[in-house]
Motif scaffolding. Structure first.
Motif, short mmCIF file in Angstrom:
data_model
loop_
_atom_site.label_atom_id
_atom_site.label_comp_id
_atom_site.label_asym_id
_atom_site.label_seq_id
_atom_site.Cartn_x
_atom_site.Cartn_y
_atom_site.Cartn_z
N SER A 74 -4.52 10.08 -1.99
CA SER A 74 -3.21 9.90 -2.59
C SER A 74 -2.39 8.82 -1.89
O SER A 74 -1.49 8.22 -2.49
CB SER A 74 -2.42 11.22 -2.57
OG SER A 74 -3.08 12.21 -3.34
N VAL A 75 -2.67 8.60 -0.61
CA VAL A 75 -2.05 7.49 0.13
C VAL A 75 -3.15 6.69 0.81
O VAL A 75 -4.26 7.19 1.02
CB VAL A 75 -1.02 7.99 1.18
CG1 VAL A 75 0.13 8.70 0.50
CG2 VAL A 75 -1.69 8.89 2.21
N ASP A 76 -2.83 5.44 1.13
CA ASP A 76 -3.81 4.56 1.77
C ASP A 76 -3.80 4.68 3.29
O ASP A 76 -4.76 4.31 3.96
CB ASP A 76 -3.53 3.10 1.39
CG ASP A 76 -3.56 2.88 -0.11
OD1 ASP A 76 -4.59 3.21 -0.72
OD2 ASP A 76 -2.56 2.39 -0.66
N GLY B 33 1.92 7.43 3.86
CA GLY B 33 2.49 8.74 4.07
C GLY B 33 3.07 8.85 5.46
O GLY B 33 2.50 8.34 6.43
N LYS C 32 0.83 -1.21 0.00
CA LYS C 32 0.00 0.00 0.00
C LYS C 32 0.86 1.26 0.00
O LYS C 32 2.07 1.21 0.27
CB LYS C 32 -0.95 0.00 1.21
CG LYS C 32 -1.96 -1.14 1.19
CD LYS C 32 -2.96 -1.01 2.32
CE LYS C 32 -3.96 -2.15 2.32
NZ LYS C 32 -4.79 -2.17 1.10
N LYS C 33 0.23 2.39 -0.28
CA LYS C 33 0.90 3.68 -0.25
C LYS C 33 0.76 4.28 1.15
O LYS C 33 -0.36 4.42 1.65
CB LYS C 33 0.29 4.62 -1.28
CG LYS C 33 0.48 4.17 -2.72
CD LYS C 33 -0.16 5.16 -3.70
CE LYS C 33 0.04 4.72 -5.14
NZ LYS C 33 -0.60 5.68 -6.09
N ALA D 152 6.34 -1.77 0.57
CA ALA D 152 5.32 -0.72 0.59
C ALA D 152 5.86 0.52 -0.11
O ALA D 152 7.07 0.71 -0.21
CB ALA D 152 4.91 -0.38 2.02
N ASP D 153 4.95 1.34 -0.61
CA ASP D 153 5.30 2.60 -1.27
C ASP D 153 5.25 3.70 -0.22
O ASP D 153 4.17 4.22 0.10
CB ASP D 153 4.31 2.86 -2.41
CG ASP D 153 4.66 4.12 -3.20
OD1 ASP D 153 5.65 4.78 -2.85
OD2 ASP D 153 3.93 4.43 -4.15
N THR E 120 5.96 7.35 1.22
CA THR E 120 6.21 8.73 0.78
C THR E 120 6.43 9.62 2.00
O THR E 120 5.52 9.81 2.81
CB THR E 120 5.02 9.28 -0.02
OG1 THR E 120 4.79 8.45 -1.17
CG2 THR E 120 5.29 10.71 -0.47
#
Length: 256
Positions: free
Chosen positions: A178-180, A140, A137-138, A159-160, A162
């Motif tokens: 934009s993020v999960d 933050g 998942k994304k 995981a992505d 940011t």
């Protein structure tokens, strides 16, 4: 008055003046202080007064008063705070800074003044229950934070991740999809969930990686002991508890 007595009088007066001047100089010491502009409710900008307010701001003001120093406060991105102390561009920093072995190698910390940890924040309809659910998942988080380091350690490339410059940026990313998820300091995550997050977000999972916040000083700073004495006296006379209740709405947990 004889010449000998006059000399003694002048010497005593000079010593007294020198002592008074030294005391006045110590009392008038002004430190360059830095903080993060958006770590609610620890430090944030009051839109009406234009002043920084919050739990950390009240703690710093009280420590300065009891420790015998003044300070000039400026704000900067969190990831620049430790380097500013390390290089001498600032003398003291308070910004929900987690005490870590790595940071202790380059700055001096006061005794811990707040117990914290890390927590997940997700949309209300999310099925995330724990950190392992964030695989793929994304996510933050905040640049330069221990939450970013923890994510890299636990999830690696699974995981992505940011990193955002400010907490407001990562929460905006979550609200916009934009993020999960957001993974960050528990008190800040909890405050957002109860206020601006409204009924759109929720916290998930347990408290990860117990942490303690400390006030950072230059290595070898003479003010660390004064700060520790001030913190101890604040706890003893109830001042710390009053500041804590003001910003968190409850009494501080008992010290272990």
């Amino acid at each position: 008055m004889t010449r000998t007595r006059f000399r003694r009088f002048c010497l005593a007066a000079a010593v007294a003046a020198s002592t008074a001047a030294a005391a006045g100089s110590a009392a008038a010491a002004t430190l360059e202080a830095v903080t993060d502009p958006s770590f609610v409710p620890f430090e944030m900008l009051d839109q009406q007064s234009g002043e920084m307010v919050g739990f950390d701001m009240d703690i710093l003001a009280e420590i300065a008063k009891r420790g015998g120093f003044d300070y000039n406060l400026r704000t900067m991105d969190f990831n620049g705070i430790i380097p500013a102390i390390q290089t001498g561009n600032a003398n003291v920093a308070i910004a929900g800074i987690t005490i870590t072995e790595e940071r202790e190698q380059i700055v001096d910390f006061s005794d811990p003044y707040y117990d914290s940890g890390l927590r997940i924040l997700v949309p209300q309809n999310s099925d995330v229950d724990e950190l392992s659910d964030l695989q793929g998942k994304k996510i933050g988080t905040k640049i330069g934070s221990t939450s970013f380091d923890y994510l890299k350690q636990e999830l690696g490339d699974g995981a992505d991740i940011t990193p955002y410059p400010g907490s407001a940026d990562m929460y905006m990313a979550l609200m916009s999809g934009s993020v999960d998820a957001v993974f960050y300091d528990a008190p800040n995550v909890g405050y957002f969930a109860k206020t601006k997050g409204g009924d759109r977000v929720k916290t998930a999972g347990p408290l990860y990686e117990g942490q303690q916040y400390g006030i950072a000083f230059n290595e070898g700073s003479e003010w660390v002991d004064d700060a520790n004495e001030a913190l101890a006296s604040m706890r003893e006379d109830g001042t710390y508890a009053k500041i804590y209740e003001k910003w968190f709405g409850e009494a501080p947990p008992a010290q272990k």
